[in-house]
Design a protein around this motif. Structure first.
Motif, PDB file in Angstrom:
ATOM      1  N   VAL A  95      45.457  58.257  29.533  1.00 47.06           N
ATOM      2  CA  VAL A  95      44.126  58.637  30.002  1.00 47.06           C
ATOM      3  C   VAL A  95      44.027  58.563  31.527  1.00 47.06           C
ATOM      4  CG1 VAL A  95      41.691  57.988  29.958  1.00 47.06           C
ATOM      5  CG2 VAL A  95      43.006  58.011  27.840  1.00 47.06           C
ATOM      6  N   CYS A  96      44.667  57.557  32.098  1.00 52.16           N
ATOM      7  CA  CYS A  96      44.475  57.305  33.526  1.00 52.16           C
ATOM      8  C   CYS A  96      45.511  57.964  34.425  1.00 52.16           C
ATOM      9  CB  CYS A  96      44.480  55.799  33.787  1.00 52.16           C
ATOM     10  SG  CYS A  96      43.166  54.906  32.929  1.00 52.16           S
ATOM     11  N   ALA A  97      46.721  58.210  33.912  1.00 49.71           N
ATOM     12  CA  ALA A  97      47.786  58.610  34.836  1.00 49.71           C
ATOM     13  C   ALA A  97      48.614  59.805  34.397  1.00 49.71           C
ATOM     14  CB  ALA A  97      48.728  57.420  35.071  1.00 49.71           C
ATOM     15  N   VAL A  98      48.743  60.087  33.087  1.00 51.94           N
ATOM     16  CA  VAL A  98      49.669  61.132  32.641  1.00 51.94           C
ATOM     17  C   VAL A  98      48.956  62.098  31.697  1.00 51.94           C
ATOM     18  CG1 VAL A  98      51.967  61.582  31.688  1.00 51.94           C
ATOM     19  CG2 VAL A  98      51.461  59.374  32.717  1.00 51.94           C
ATOM     20  N   PRO A  99      48.082  62.983  32.214  1.00 57.06           N
ATOM     21  CA  PRO A  99      47.365  63.907  31.333  1.00 57.06           C
ATOM     22  C   PRO A  99      48.204  65.083  30.852  1.00 57.06           C
ATOM     23  CG  PRO A  99      46.771  64.304  33.609  1.00 57.06           C
ATOM     24  CD  PRO A  99      47.655  63.095  33.624  1.00 57.06           C
ATOM     25  N   GLY A 100      49.281  65.436  31.539  1.00 51.06           N
ATOM     26  CA  GLY A 100      50.050  66.629  31.209  1.00 51.06           C
ATOM     27  C   GLY A 100      51.220  66.359  30.284  1.00 51.06           C
ATOM     28  N   PRO A 101      51.635  67.338  29.461  1.00 50.71           N
ATOM     29  CA  PRO A 101      52.723  67.138  28.500  1.00 50.71           C
ATOM     30  C   PRO A 101      54.109  67.474  29.027  1.00 50.71           C
ATOM     31  CG  PRO A 101      51.684  69.245  28.090  1.00 50.71           C
ATOM     32  CD  PRO A 101      50.939  68.622  29.253  1.00 50.71           C
ATOM     33  N   GLY A 102      54.222  68.016  30.237  1.00 56.43           N
ATOM     34  CA  GLY A 102      55.508  68.514  30.715  1.00 56.43           C
ATOM     35  C   GLY A 102      56.581  67.448  30.796  1.00 56.43           C
ATOM     36  N   ILE A 103      56.272  66.289  31.404  1.00 49.63           N
ATOM     37  CA  ILE A 103      57.257  65.226  31.537  1.00 49.63           C
ATOM     38  C   ILE A 103      57.676  64.710  30.176  1.00 49.63           C
ATOM     39  CG2 ILE A 103      57.641  62.902  32.430  1.00 49.63           C
ATOM     40  CD1 ILE A 103      55.773  63.543  34.717  1.00 49.63           C
ATOM     41  N   PHE A 104      56.712  64.579  29.271  1.00 49.24           N
ATOM     42  CA  PHE A 104      57.020  64.095  27.927  1.00 49.24           C
ATOM     43  C   PHE A 104      58.002  65.012  27.218  1.00 49.24           C
ATOM     44  CE2 PHE A 104      55.871  64.675  23.416  1.00 49.24           C
ATOM     45  CZ  PHE A 104      56.368  63.484  22.926  1.00 49.24           C
ATOM     46  N   ARG A 105      57.778  66.317  27.283  1.00 48.44           N
ATOM     47  CA  ARG A 105      58.678  67.250  26.624  1.00 48.44           C
ATOM     48  C   ARG A 105      60.096  67.125  27.162  1.00 48.44           C
ATOM     49  NH1 ARG A 105      54.623  72.468  26.968  1.00 48.44           N
ATOM     50  NH2 ARG A 105      53.287  71.916  25.193  1.00 48.44           N
ATOM     51  N   LEU A 106      60.208  66.971  28.474  1.00 43.79           N
ATOM     52  CA  LEU A 106      61.532  66.827  29.081  1.00 43.79           C
ATOM     53  C   LEU A 106      62.207  65.546  28.608  1.00 43.79           C
ATOM     54  CD1 LEU A 106      63.689  67.739  31.079  1.00 43.79           C
ATOM     55  CD2 LEU A 106      62.409  66.551  32.884  1.00 43.79           C
ATOM     56  N   ALA A 193      41.928  53.567  17.767  1.00 42.51           N
ATOM     57  CA  ALA A 193      40.790  52.739  18.176  1.00 42.51           C
ATOM     58  C   ALA A 193      40.737  52.598  19.698  1.00 42.51           C
ATOM     59  CB  ALA A 193      40.895  51.358  17.526  1.00 42.51           C
ATOM     60  N   THR A 194      41.914  52.483  20.325  1.00 43.97           N
ATOM     61  CA  THR A 194      41.958  52.366  21.784  1.00 43.97           C
ATOM     62  C   THR A 194      41.429  53.630  22.447  1.00 43.97           C
ATOM     63  OG1 THR A 194      43.890  50.894  21.633  1.00 43.97           O
ATOM     64  CG2 THR A 194      43.462  51.941  23.767  1.00 43.97           C
ATOM     65  N   TYR A 195      41.833  54.794  21.923  1.00 45.90           N
ATOM     66  CA  TYR A 195      41.343  56.057  22.484  1.00 45.90           C
ATOM     67  C   TYR A 195      39.842  56.214  22.274  1.00 45.90           C
ATOM     68  CZ  TYR A 195      45.675  58.230  23.988  1.00 45.90           C
ATOM     69  OH  TYR A 195      46.819  58.542  24.676  1.00 45.90           O
ATOM     70  N   ALA A 196      39.348  55.756  21.112  1.00 47.68           N
ATOM     71  CA  ALA A 196      37.913  55.837  20.859  1.00 47.68           C
ATOM     72  C   ALA A 196      37.140  55.018  21.890  1.00 47.68           C
ATOM     73  CB  ALA A 196      37.604  55.354  19.446  1.00 47.68           C
ATOM     74  N   LEU A 197      37.650  53.841  22.223  1.00 48.74           N
ATOM     75  CA  LEU A 197      37.001  53.009  23.237  1.00 48.74           C
ATOM     76  C   LEU A 197      37.110  53.641  24.625  1.00 48.74           C
ATOM     77  CD1 LEU A 197      38.140  49.438  22.072  1.00 48.74           C
ATOM     78  CD2 LEU A 197      35.870  50.479  21.823  1.00 48.74           C
ATOM     79  N   LEU A 198      38.283  54.190  24.943  1.00 52.01           N
ATOM     80  CA  LEU A 198      38.467  54.810  26.253  1.00 52.01           C
ATOM     81  C   LEU A 198      37.577  56.039  26.429  1.00 52.01           C
ATOM     82  CD1 LEU A 198      42.354  54.557  26.617  1.00 52.01           C
ATOM     83  CD2 LEU A 198      40.645  53.312  27.935  1.00 52.01           C
ATOM     84  N   SER A 199      37.310  56.755  25.315  1.00 48.61           N
ATOM     85  CA  SER A 199      36.471  57.952  25.402  1.00 48.61           C
ATOM     86  C   SER A 199      35.048  57.618  25.814  1.00 48.61           C
ATOM     87  CB  SER A 199      36.460  58.691  24.057  1.00 48.61           C
ATOM     88  OG  SER A 199      35.786  57.939  23.068  1.00 48.61           O
ATOM     89  N   LEU A 200      34.617  56.370  25.586  1.00 50.72           N
ATOM     90  CA  LEU A 200      33.265  55.955  25.963  1.00 50.72           C
ATOM     91  C   LEU A 200      33.139  55.719  27.465  1.00 50.72           C
ATOM     92  CD1 LEU A 200      32.575  53.387  23.081  1.00 50.72           C
ATOM     93  CD2 LEU A 200      31.894  55.795  23.182  1.00 50.72           C
ATOM     94  N   ALA A 207      38.498  62.086  23.043  1.00 47.48           N
ATOM     95  CA  ALA A 207      38.296  61.826  21.624  1.00 47.48           C
ATOM     96  C   ALA A 207      39.118  62.806  20.786  1.00 47.48           C
ATOM     97  CB  ALA A 207      36.817  61.946  21.267  1.00 47.48           C
ATOM     98  N   PRO A 208      39.502  62.421  19.556  1.00 46.32           N
ATOM     99  CA  PRO A 208      40.304  63.319  18.716  1.00 46.32           C
ATOM    100  C   PRO A 208      39.498  64.491  18.181  1.00 46.32           C
ATOM    101  CG  PRO A 208      39.695  61.352  17.490  1.00 46.32           C
ATOM    102  CD  PRO A 208      39.263  61.121  18.923  1.00 46.32           C
ATOM    103  N   ASP A 209      40.205  65.541  17.772  1.00 46.29           N
ATOM    104  CA  ASP A 209      39.606  66.636  17.005  1.00 46.29           C
ATOM    105  C   ASP A 209      39.551  66.143  15.560  1.00 46.29           C
ATOM    106  OD1 ASP A 209      39.268  68.938  15.335  1.00 46.29           O
ATOM    107  OD2 ASP A 209      39.903  70.215  16.989  1.00 46.29           O
ATOM    108  N   TRP A 210      38.390  65.666  15.138  1.00 49.57           N
ATOM    109  CA  TRP A 210      38.286  64.956  13.863  1.00 49.57           C
ATOM    110  C   TRP A 210      38.617  65.833  12.672  1.00 49.57           C
ATOM    111  CZ3 TRP A 210      37.927  59.827  13.769  1.00 49.57           C
ATOM    112  CH2 TRP A 210      37.476  59.184  14.923  1.00 49.57           C
ATOM    113  N   LEU A 211      38.098  67.047  12.637  1.00 47.69           N
ATOM    114  CA  LEU A 211      38.345  67.928  11.490  1.00 47.69           C
ATOM    115  C   LEU A 211      39.825  68.252  11.358  1.00 47.69           C
ATOM    116  CD1 LEU A 211      37.339  69.676   9.167  1.00 47.69           C
ATOM    117  CD2 LEU A 211      36.916  71.528  10.818  1.00 47.69           C
ATOM    118  N   LEU A 212      40.449  68.595  12.451  1.00 46.85           N
ATOM    119  CA  LEU A 212      41.864  68.954  12.406  1.00 46.85           C
ATOM    120  C   LEU A 212      42.731  67.737  12.095  1.00 46.85           C
ATOM    121  CD1 LEU A 212      43.957  71.172  12.748  1.00 46.85           C
ATOM    122  CD2 LEU A 212      44.032  70.635  15.187  1.00 46.85           C
ATOM    123  N   GLY A 213      42.431  66.613  12.727  1.00 50.76           N
ATOM    124  CA  GLY A 213      43.211  65.413  12.467  1.00 50.76           C
ATOM    125  C   GLY A 213      43.126  64.977  11.015  1.00 50.76           C
TER     126      GLY A 213
END
Length: 260
Positions: A95-106, A193-200, A207-213
């Motif tokens: 949430v705070c430092a790595v929003p992009g997926p590029g490094i992860f994919r590599l 649960a951690t992401y739910a708290l961070l979303s506040l 927050a997650p896409d609830w229907l899809l998840g």
């Protein structure tokens, strides 16, 4: 349109989990590119959506492994002890430092592609018994901590990373699969649960896409139970080759996406 995406997610969750659960992989690592590239889930919301999938899908496989007497044990406790604090750290980093997926994919490509090929080679041409050394409890927990951080950042569960490494080090697939899936399940609850708290406390798509998840998770719940039921009927050699093939396929997929 949302319901058509939900049905597609249910089908994807079912098919992926049937193939991946017998070797201890929840399937979230395969769902990640589907959600990003096909279903258009924004970043970083795709991570908690994948964690939600793991939470809903996990009980199916774990129930079946438990009925077969394969659930629990020291390995499960060691993995959970590492992945749970790791996922909290990873969520904060995401949430705070790595929003992009590029490094992860590599990173996934660099890790899993050679690891999958190595596991294939180890299975086809096994090393002498005296050269096989299973990781120590401390090394296992530290590995789980690192995987937990990765799971917290990208919602991959961890089995796709833990499975090939532990099996390649000589741990039987029958022991790795339920332990990896149990740690994925517990860690995903904590991560969601951690992401739910961070979303506040943050802005953006956290927050997650609830229907899809939930729809992907229901598919994974059914497919995971079936996959766990099939595992005892598959020989160890076939399971090791399947795990090596999955690791290689994931690595190749992310390598192609990185080069685009």
């Amino acid at each position: 349109m949302e319901w058509s995406w939900a049905l597609l997610g249910l089908a994807a969750g079912f098919l992926i989990s049937v193939i991946t659960v017998p070797v201890g992989v929840s399937g979230a690592v395969f769902l990640l590119p589907v959600q990003v590239s096909v279903l258009g889930v924004p970043s970083p919301a795709v991570t908690p959506t994948n964690l939600l999938y793991n939470v809903v899908a996990g009980p199916g496989a774990l129930l079946r492994f438990g009925r077969a007497g394969q659930f629990g044990g020291l390995l499960t406790r060691l993995l959970i002890a590492g992945t749970v604090p790791g996922v909290v750290i990873g969520a904060v980093i995401r949430v705070c430092a790595v929003p992009g997926p590029g490094i992860f994919r590599l990173l996934v490509a660099v890790l899993l592609l050679p690891l999958g090929l190595w596991l294939w080679l180890r299975t086809v041409r096994p090393a002498p018994p005296h050269t096989r050394h299973q990781p120590s409890p401390r090394a296992t927990t530290l590995l789980a901590l690192a995987v937990g951080v990765a799971g917290g950042i990208y919602g991959i569960g961890g089995g796709s990373l833990l499975g090939p490494i532990l099996v390649g080090r000589g741990v039987p697939v029958a022991a790795v699969a339920p332990a990896a899936l149990a740690s994925t399940f517990v860690t995903s609850i904590v991560g969601a649960a951690t992401y739910a708290l961070l979303s506040l406390a943050t802005t953006g798509h956290v927050a997650p896409d609830w229907l899809l998840g939930l729809s992907c998770g229901v598919g994974g719940l059914l497919g995971g139970y079936l996959g766990a039921r099939l595992q005892p009927h598959l020989p160890e050699r076939a399971l090791r080759l399947l795990l090596g093939a999955l690791a290689t396929a994931i690595g190749a997929l992310y390598a192609v996406q990185t080069l685009r």
